[in-house]
Design an enzyme around this catalytic site. Structure first.
Site, PDB file in Angstrom:
ATOM      1  N   ARG A 138      -6.466  -2.532   8.601  1.00 34.87           N
ATOM      2  CA  ARG A 138      -7.059  -3.873   8.584  1.00 34.87           C
ATOM      3  C   ARG A 138      -6.909  -4.591   9.914  1.00 34.87           C
ATOM      4  O   ARG A 138      -7.819  -5.189  10.421  1.00 34.87           O
ATOM      5  CB  ARG A 138      -6.354  -4.702   7.513  1.00 34.87           C
ATOM      6  CG  ARG A 138      -7.228  -5.035   6.357  1.00 34.87           C
ATOM      7  CD  ARG A 138      -6.495  -5.888   5.398  1.00 34.87           C
ATOM      8  NE  ARG A 138      -5.280  -5.244   4.919  1.00 34.87           N
ATOM      9  CZ  ARG A 138      -4.703  -5.520   3.767  1.00 34.87           C
ATOM     10  NH1 ARG A 138      -5.239  -6.422   2.985  1.00 34.87           N
ATOM     11  NH2 ARG A 138      -3.595  -4.927   3.391  1.00 34.87           N
ATOM     12  N   ASP A 151      -0.783   2.486   8.009  1.00 37.09           N
ATOM     13  CA  ASP A 151      -1.341   1.760   9.163  1.00 37.09           C
ATOM     14  C   ASP A 151      -0.514   1.880  10.442  1.00 37.09           C
ATOM     15  O   ASP A 151      -1.024   1.623  11.521  1.00 37.09           O
ATOM     16  CB  ASP A 151      -1.487   0.270   8.820  1.00 37.09           C
ATOM     17  CG  ASP A 151      -2.603   0.019   7.821  1.00 37.09           C
ATOM     18  OD1 ASP A 151      -3.324   0.972   7.489  1.00 37.09           O
ATOM     19  OD2 ASP A 151      -2.743  -1.132   7.370  1.00 37.09           O
ATOM     20  N   GLY A 176       0.834  -1.207   0.000  1.00 35.51           N
ATOM     21  CA  GLY A 176       0.000   0.000   0.000  1.00 35.51           C
ATOM     22  C   GLY A 176       0.864   1.250   0.000  1.00 35.51           C
ATOM     23  O   GLY A 176       1.762   1.386   0.823  1.00 35.51           O
ATOM     24  N   ARG A 208       1.541  -5.305  -5.193  1.00 33.45           N
ATOM     25  CA  ARG A 208       1.773  -6.501  -4.382  1.00 33.45           C
ATOM     26  C   ARG A 208       2.072  -7.612  -5.389  1.00 33.45           C
ATOM     27  O   ARG A 208       1.431  -7.660  -6.438  1.00 33.45           O
ATOM     28  CB  ARG A 208       0.543  -6.821  -3.529  1.00 33.45           C
ATOM     29  CG  ARG A 208       0.232  -5.697  -2.527  1.00 33.45           C
ATOM     30  CD  ARG A 208      -0.816  -6.101  -1.508  1.00 33.45           C
ATOM     31  NE  ARG A 208      -0.937  -5.079  -0.476  1.00 33.45           N
ATOM     32  CZ  ARG A 208      -1.811  -4.077  -0.509  1.00 33.45           C
ATOM     33  NH1 ARG A 208      -2.666  -3.977  -1.498  1.00 33.45           N
ATOM     34  NH2 ARG A 208      -1.840  -3.179   0.466  1.00 33.45           N
ATOM     35  N   THR A 230       3.846   2.819   5.443  1.00 30.33           N
ATOM     36  CA  THR A 230       2.442   2.370   5.417  1.00 30.33           C
ATOM     37  C   THR A 230       1.638   3.326   6.279  1.00 30.33           C
ATOM     38  O   THR A 230       2.122   3.765   7.337  1.00 30.33           O
ATOM     39  CB  THR A 230       2.268   0.931   5.950  1.00 30.33           C
ATOM     40  OG1 THR A 230       0.873   0.713   6.234  1.00 30.33           O
ATOM     41  CG2 THR A 230       3.046   0.671   7.228  1.00 30.33           C
ATOM     42  N   ASP A 258       5.013  -4.538   6.384  1.00 32.71           N
ATOM     43  CA  ASP A 258       5.608  -5.800   6.851  1.00 32.71           C
ATOM     44  C   ASP A 258       5.638  -6.869   5.750  1.00 32.71           C
ATOM     45  O   ASP A 258       6.564  -7.680   5.693  1.00 32.71           O
ATOM     46  CB  ASP A 258       4.932  -6.309   8.123  1.00 32.71           C
ATOM     47  CG  ASP A 258       3.498  -6.712   7.889  1.00 32.71           C
ATOM     48  OD1 ASP A 258       2.865  -6.147   6.982  1.00 32.71           O
ATOM     49  OD2 ASP A 258       3.011  -7.601   8.620  1.00 32.71           O
ATOM     50  N   ASP A 261       1.603  -0.104  11.579  1.00 32.79           N
ATOM     51  CA  ASP A 261       1.573  -1.384  12.292  1.00 32.79           C
ATOM     52  C   ASP A 261       2.904  -2.124  12.192  1.00 32.79           C
ATOM     53  O   ASP A 261       2.927  -3.344  12.034  1.00 32.79           O
ATOM     54  CB  ASP A 261       0.435  -2.253  11.732  1.00 32.79           C
ATOM     55  CG  ASP A 261       0.563  -2.499  10.235  1.00 32.79           C
ATOM     56  OD1 ASP A 261       1.370  -1.811   9.577  1.00 32.79           O
ATOM     57  OD2 ASP A 261      -0.136  -3.389   9.723  1.00 32.79           O
TER      58      ASP A 261
HETATM   59  O1  F6P Z   1      -1.772   0.258   3.081  1.00 33.22           O
HETATM   60  C1  F6P Z   1      -2.484  -0.269   4.125  1.00 33.22           C
HETATM   61  C2  F6P Z   1      -3.912  -0.348   3.726  1.00 33.22           C
HETATM   62  O2  F6P Z   1      -4.336   0.909   3.304  1.00 33.22           O
HETATM   63  C3  F6P Z   1      -4.834  -0.908   4.791  1.00 33.22           C
HETATM   64  O3  F6P Z   1      -5.173   0.022   5.749  1.00 33.22           O
HETATM   65  C4  F6P Z   1      -5.967  -1.393   3.949  1.00 33.22           C
HETATM   66  O4  F6P Z   1      -6.671  -2.397   4.597  1.00 33.22           O
HETATM   67  C5  F6P Z   1      -5.286  -1.906   2.742  1.00 33.22           C
HETATM   68  O5  F6P Z   1      -4.075  -1.209   2.633  1.00 33.22           O
HETATM   69  C6  F6P Z   1      -6.064  -1.789   1.464  1.00 33.22           C
HETATM   70  O6  F6P Z   1      -5.285  -2.270   0.447  1.00 33.22           O
HETATM   71  P1  F6P Z   1      -5.617  -2.355  -1.107  1.00 33.22           P
HETATM   72  O7  F6P Z   1      -6.938  -1.745  -1.335  1.00 33.22           O
HETATM   73  O8  F6P Z   1      -4.508  -1.639  -1.766  1.00 33.22           O
HETATM   74  O9  F6P Z   1      -5.573  -3.799  -1.411  1.00 33.22           O
END
Ligand code: F6P
Length: 335
Positions: free
Chosen positions: A172, A128, A11, A72, A126, A103, A130
C-alpha cells in the site's frame, strides 16, 4: 517467566507459522507454558486462547497463513480495549506477550504497554517489508517469489502476443515487493510509491516509454510492475488509458492476495525461526518494548517506536540499476 502468550495480527504473511513453531518449541525447552491467542488482539479481548503443545506445531513450518488466525481490531485501540486486554492477560497469569505483525500491531503493543505490566516483544511479520530496523520482515521473501512466478508466466504470453502487461503488486505504501519483482523479472518499467511521493507519473511519459521500446526493439512484450494504490483506478484504469494513448494492446494483471499465501521460502522460514526463538530468550531476560529484527545477518533489538517513526528506504542501488542500467528502453538508441 512462566507463561508466554503469542498472537498474530494484521495482514498474515508466509512464515508466521514458522515463527509460532519456534516460539512454542523454545517455550517448552525453557519450561515455559505458551498460550496461543486467536484472531489477533480480538483474542485478548475475548479470552480466546489455549495452551499450545509441541504437537500443535508439528508440520506447520511449511504452511502459509497462521494457525492462530489473524485480524485487525478496532476495539483494542481504545483505552477500554487495552484495559480489558491487560486484565485478561493478568487473569490468565501471562508474564510475557509476543506479537507477530506489522507496524499497526506494534502500535497496538505500545498502546497495551501503557495499561499492562507484563513484558512485550514484537516480531516483524508482513509481506510489505515496510518496518524500519530490520532488513526483512517475515513473509517478504515468499511474496517476492510468488509475484515473480506469476510475472514470469505473464511474460510468456506477453511475448507470444507482443503485448503490454501492467502487473499490480501489493504494498500500500511501500514498493519493496514491486522493486524486487521488477528487478528479478526484467520488467521494462516500475512504478513505486517511494518514487512518486507527490503525484503519480504523467500518462504521456509512461506512454512514451512504451512507444520508444517498440521503436527500438520492434513490436515486443513490455512489462510494467506497479504498486497498488499508485494510480487512480489501479492497473485496470491505467491499462485502458495507456492502450488508448499508445494504440497498443495493454492488459492489467492484479496479483492481489495470492501474494500473501503459499508455503514460505527457506529465507522466511529461517528468519522466522531465529526471531521466534530469540523473542523467548529476550522475554526471559526481562526485555520489553522491543521488536526483534535482523540487520546484516545479526539479530537486533529495536524499540517499538523506532520501527515506525522512520520510513525504511528502498535499496538505492537497486533503484538506480533498475532505472538506469536495466532500462533497455532509455539506454538503447533507436536504429
Ligand atoms: O499485509 C499487507 C497487505 O497485504 C498490503 O500489502 C495490502 O495493501 C493489505 O495488506 C491488504 O489488506 P487486507 O485486504 O487484509 O485488508
Amino acid at each position: 517467566m512462566k507463561r508466554i502468550a503469542l498472537l498474530t495480527s494484521g495482514g498474515d504473511a508466509p512464515g508466521m507459522n514458522a515463527a509460532i513453531r519456534a516460539i512454542v518449541l523454545a517455550c517448552h525447552y525453557e519450561g515455559i507454558v505458551p498460550l496461543g491467542y486467536r484472531h489477533g488482539f480480538n483474542g485478548l479481548l475475548e479470552q480466546e486462547y489455549r495452551v499450545l503443545e509441541t504437537e500443535d506445531v508439528y508440520n506447520i513450518i511449511q504452511r502459509g497463513g497462521t494457525i492462530l488466525k489473524s485480524a485487525r481490531c478496532q476495539a483494542f485501540t481504545t483505552e477500554q480495549g487495552a484495559r480489558t486486554a491487560a486484565r485478561n492477560l493478568d487473569e490468565a497469569n501471562v508474564d510475557g506477550l509476543i506479537i507477530i505483525g506489522g507496524d499497526g500491531s506494534f502500535h497496538g503493543a505500545e498502546h497495551l504497554s501503557k495499561y499492562w505490566q507484563g513484558k512485550i516483544v514484537g516480531l516483524p511479520g508482513t509481506i510489505d517489508n515496510d518496518i524500519n530496523g530490520t532488513d526483512a520482515t517475515i513473509g517478504y521473501y515468499t511474496a517476492i517469489d510468488t509475484a515473480l512466478e506469476s510475472i514470469d508466466k505473464v511474460r510468456d504470453t506477453a511475448d507470444a502476443f507482443e503485448r503490454i502487461f501492467l502487473i499490480e503488486v501489493m504494498g500500500r505504501h511501500a514498493g519493496f515487493i514491486g522493486l524486487s519483482a521488477a528487478v528479478c523479472s526484467g520488467a521494462e518499467q516500475v512504478l513505486l510509491p517511494e518514487l512518486y511521493a507527490d503525484a503519480p507519473p504523467e500518462l504521456e511519459i509512461l506512454a512514451e516509454h512504451i512507444k520508444r521500446a517498440q521503436r527500438i526493439r520492434g513490436k515486443c512484450s513490455y512489462i510494467m510492475v506497479m504498486s497498488e494504490n499508485l494510480w487512480p483506478g489501479g492497473a485496470t484504469d491505467l491499462a485502458k488509458q495507456l492502450q488508448s494513448s499508445t494504440g497498443i494492446e495493454c492488459r492489467p494483471v492484479i496479483l492481489g492476495h495470492v501474494q500473501r499465501g503459499g508455503s514460505p521460502v527457506s529465507l522466511d522460514r529461517m528468519l522466522a525461526s531465529k526471531l521466534g526463538a530469540y523473542a523467548v530468550e529476550a522475554l526471559c531476560e526481562g526485555k520489553t518494548g522491543i521488536m526483534i529484527g535482523e540487520r546484516n545477518h545479526q539479530l537486533v533489538e529495536v524499540p517499538f517506536q523506532q520501527s515506525w517513526n522512520k520510513t525504511k528506504a528502498l535499496d538505492p542501488y537497486l533503484v538506480k540499476i533498475q532505472r538506469q542500467i536495466f532500462d533497455l528502453v532509455s539506454n538503447e538508441k533507436p536504429h
